[in-house]
Design an enzyme around this catalytic site. Structure first.
Site, mmCIF file in Angstrom:
data_model
loop_
_atom_site.group_PDB
_atom_site.id
_atom_site.type_symbol
_atom_site.label_atom_id
_atom_site.label_comp_id
_atom_site.label_asym_id
_atom_site.label_seq_id
_atom_site.Cartn_x
_atom_site.Cartn_y
_atom_site.Cartn_z
ATOM 1 N N ASP A 1 0.900 -1.168 0.004
ATOM 2 C CA ASP A 1 -0.308 0.011 0.047
ATOM 3 C C ASP A 1 0.783 1.238 -0.164
ATOM 4 O OD1 ASP A 1 1.007 0.200 2.583
ATOM 5 O OD2 ASP A 1 -1.056 0.082 3.667
ATOM 6 N N CYS B 1 2.639 -3.478 4.166
ATOM 7 C CA CYS B 1 1.782 -2.467 4.608
ATOM 8 C C CYS B 1 2.533 -1.798 5.694
ATOM 9 C CB CYS B 1 0.343 -2.965 4.714
ATOM 10 S SG CYS B 1 0.044 -3.835 6.056
ATOM 11 N N THR C 1 1.885 -2.604 9.051
ATOM 12 C CA THR C 1 2.266 -3.672 10.082
ATOM 13 C C THR C 1 2.486 -4.956 9.297
ATOM 14 O OG1 THR C 1 0.049 -4.226 10.308
ATOM 15 C CG2 THR C 1 0.980 -2.424 12.042
ATOM 16 N N HIS D 1 8.069 -25.449 8.000
ATOM 17 C CA HIS D 1 7.128 -26.203 8.738
ATOM 18 C C HIS D 1 5.517 -25.835 7.883
ATOM 19 C CE1 HIS D 1 9.926 -26.425 12.411
ATOM 20 N NE2 HIS D 1 10.466 -27.055 11.205
ATOM 21 N N ASN D 2 5.568 -24.752 7.660
ATOM 22 C CA ASN D 2 3.772 -24.459 7.057
ATOM 23 C C ASN D 2 3.684 -24.375 5.519
ATOM 24 O OD1 ASN D 2 4.653 -22.480 10.097
ATOM 25 N ND2 ASN D 2 3.215 -24.009 9.903
ATOM 26 N N ARG E 1 6.300 0.042 8.958
ATOM 27 C CA ARG E 1 6.503 0.879 10.129
ATOM 28 C C ARG E 1 7.050 0.191 11.200
ATOM 29 N NH1 ARG E 1 0.661 3.729 9.306
ATOM 30 N NH2 ARG E 1 1.160 5.413 7.887
ATOM 31 N N HIS F 1 5.481 -32.571 8.548
ATOM 32 C CA HIS F 1 4.909 -31.071 8.247
ATOM 33 C C HIS F 1 3.836 -31.165 7.171
ATOM 34 C CE1 HIS F 1 7.889 -29.815 10.986
ATOM 35 N NE2 HIS F 1 8.909 -30.354 10.086
#
Length: 147
Positions: free
Chosen positions: A8, A65, A67, A98-99, A109, A133
């Site tokens: 953004d 963005c 955060t 793992h994911n 920020r 996994h």
């Protein structure tokens, strides 16, 4: 590797530096984000990058963005996406191993550019370990398919 990137208005400058960093490492980067500092809505870019990943226009995605949270939530609404917000390299690496995360998000920020580069490098270079996994990733997919 072909990587989709989106952002953004808050993250325009960080995105430019991350693109340059990735291209220096030999990656192809497709920009789905804004290049304007005028106020924009992060869900638009989260969805664009997520669609690029699920449609195999890119192998993975990076979202930025303020955060990293909002844009990752938007991406995670797209079936087949496993987006993770990371503010340090270790979690980024393990999220891939793992994911099998396919989108990395972070906040302009929240972290500086050098830390962002470390996070990106660890995540991009990591590989899914499979085995035990894979069972867990399959369980996540089952949950997604129920709803």
């Amino acid at each position: 590797m072909k990587i989709a990137i989106g952002n953004d208005h808050v993250a325009v400058e960080m995105k430019k530096e991350i693109i340059a960093f990735l291209e220096e490492k030999g990656h192809e980067v497709i920009n789905y984000g804004t290049d304007s500092s005028e106020n924009s809505d992060y869900p638009i870019y989260g969805e664009k990058v997520a669609n690029a990943v699920v449609n195999k226009e890119a192998e993975c995605g990076i979202l930025i963005c303020g955060t990293g949270v909002g844009i990752s939530i938007a991406a995670n609404k797209v079936k087949g996406i496993r987006a993770v917000v990371c503010s340090e390299p270790y979690s980024a690496k393990l999220s891939k191993q793992h994911n099998d995360t396919n989108i990395l998000a972070f906040g302009a920020r929240v972290i500086g550019i050098e830390l962002a580069k470390m996070i990106v490098e660890e995540w991009v270079d990591a590989e899914f370990l499979g085995e035990r996994h894979q069972t867990r990733v399959d369980m996540l997919t089952d949950i997604e398919n129920k709803h």
